[in-house]
Design an enzyme around this catalytic site. Structure first.
Site, PDB file in Angstrom:
ATOM      1  N   PRO A   2       0.832  -1.211   0.000  1.00  0.00           N
ATOM      2  CG  PRO A   2      -0.667  -1.539   1.730  1.00  0.00           C
ATOM      3  CD  PRO A   2       0.637  -2.035   1.189  1.00  0.00           C
ATOM      4  CD  GLU A   3       2.908   3.004  -4.213  1.00  0.00           C
ATOM      5  OE1 GLU A   3       3.214   4.175  -4.440  1.00  0.00           O
ATOM      6  OE2 GLU A   3       3.260   2.058  -4.943  1.00  0.00           O
ATOM      7  CE  LYS A  51       5.253   4.048   1.564  1.00  0.00           C
ATOM      8  NZ  LYS A  51       5.879   2.857   0.974  1.00  0.00           N
ATOM      9  CG  ASN A 163       8.545  -0.232  -6.607  1.00  0.00           C
ATOM     10  OD1 ASN A 163       9.264   0.649  -7.080  1.00  0.00           O
ATOM     11  ND2 ASN A 163       8.743  -1.513  -6.814  1.00  0.00           N
ATOM     12  NE  ARG A 248       9.926  -1.764  -2.836  1.00  0.00           N
ATOM     13  CZ  ARG A 248       9.385  -0.756  -2.160  1.00  0.00           C
ATOM     14  NH1 ARG A 248      10.056  -0.096  -1.256  1.00  0.00           N
ATOM     15  NH2 ARG A 248       8.136  -0.392  -2.408  1.00  0.00           N
TER      16      ARG A 248
END
Ligand code: ZN
Length: 258
Positions: A2-3, A51, A163, A248
């Protein structure tokens, strides 16, 4: 993962269900806080910080949570039976609603006065009321040799980007994820774009950067390795970036992003 946009929307939903109401039940399913009981206290506010999620409760108490990889929240009528109990980490309920946190990466209870110890390191929050673009640019510039793809994900520079947003911002600005920060001609425009993308996505569940809602067409580069670039038809590439243990996956178009 989740962003910031997901956390912002979650905070708003939890705020609507909990704020201004007295908790009738609290269940913190983390050994360290197993005896914590917040029943009888009013929730004053639920706020997102990057976040991180901060649930502020009467008496100067804050419940700090983070979704990490797999966390999620559901708000259900107070009388509903809740499934998936082995995944539940936190339940906060009032007469009308129950908010259930599943697989939360962080759950901790602290003094509201000490919130800075858990979110004080964060850079300007892209969806925060105190968003400060110049400060975000200043923090990024402080490490000019660092790859821009990594710097955007460092929440100490600016808070809220994950990401997907980082990948799409770099595509839209024509920047390779490996370009050093010091060689990004217009950092301000990049940061401004990130702010616009998060703002545009905060009211919905998924992330769309192309303006096309159709499934599989929501992004320019993210998740599209091996497929043709939407602009130039060059094959989108994929590679890992970042320090060991924190790698990532990057997606980029070698033609559009130099
Ligand atoms: Zn391209």
């Amino acid at each position: 993962m989740p962003e910031g946009d997901t956390v912002w929307l979650t905070a708003r939903r939890l705020h609507e269900a909990l704020a201004g109401r007295v908790l009738t039940r609290s269940d913190v399913r983390v050994p360290r806080y197993a005896t914590t009981n917040l029943a009888g206290r009013t929730v004053t506010e639920v706020a997102a910080r990057g976040k991180h999620l901060l649930i502020r409760v009467e008496g100067g108490i804050t419940v700090h949570t983070h979704l990490r990889m797999d966390g999620s929240w559901r708000v259900r009528p107070a009388r509903d039976r809740i499934g998936g109990s082995h995944r539940i980490r936190l339940v906060l309920a009032n007469d009308t609603w129950q908010a259930v946190g599943y697989q939360l990466g962080i759950v901790e209870v602290l003094r509201t006065a000490q919130e800075a110890s858990v979110v004080g390191h964060l850079g300007p929050d892209l969806l925060g009321p105190d968003w400060d673009e110049a400060e975000a640019v200043r923090r990024l510039r402080a490490a000019p040799v660092r790859a821009i793809g990594e710097a955007l994900l460092d929440q100490r520079n600016l808070a809220g980007i994950g990401n997907i947003f980082a990948t799409e911002m770099l595509f839209l600005r024509g920047l390779s994820p490996w370009r050093p920060v010091g060689e990004v001609a217009d950092l301000r425009a990049l940061v401004e774009l990130g702010h616009r993308l998060l703002e545009a996505n905060k009211e919905r569940a998924g992330i769309i950067t192309t303006g096309v809602v159709r499934r599989g067409e929501e992004t320019w580069a993210y998740g599209r390795a091996g497929r043709p670039c939407r602009r130039c038809r060059t094959t989108i590439r994929q590679a890992e970036q970042g320090d060991a243990g924190e790698e990532r996956v990057r997606f980029w178009c070698p033609h559009c992003q130099r």
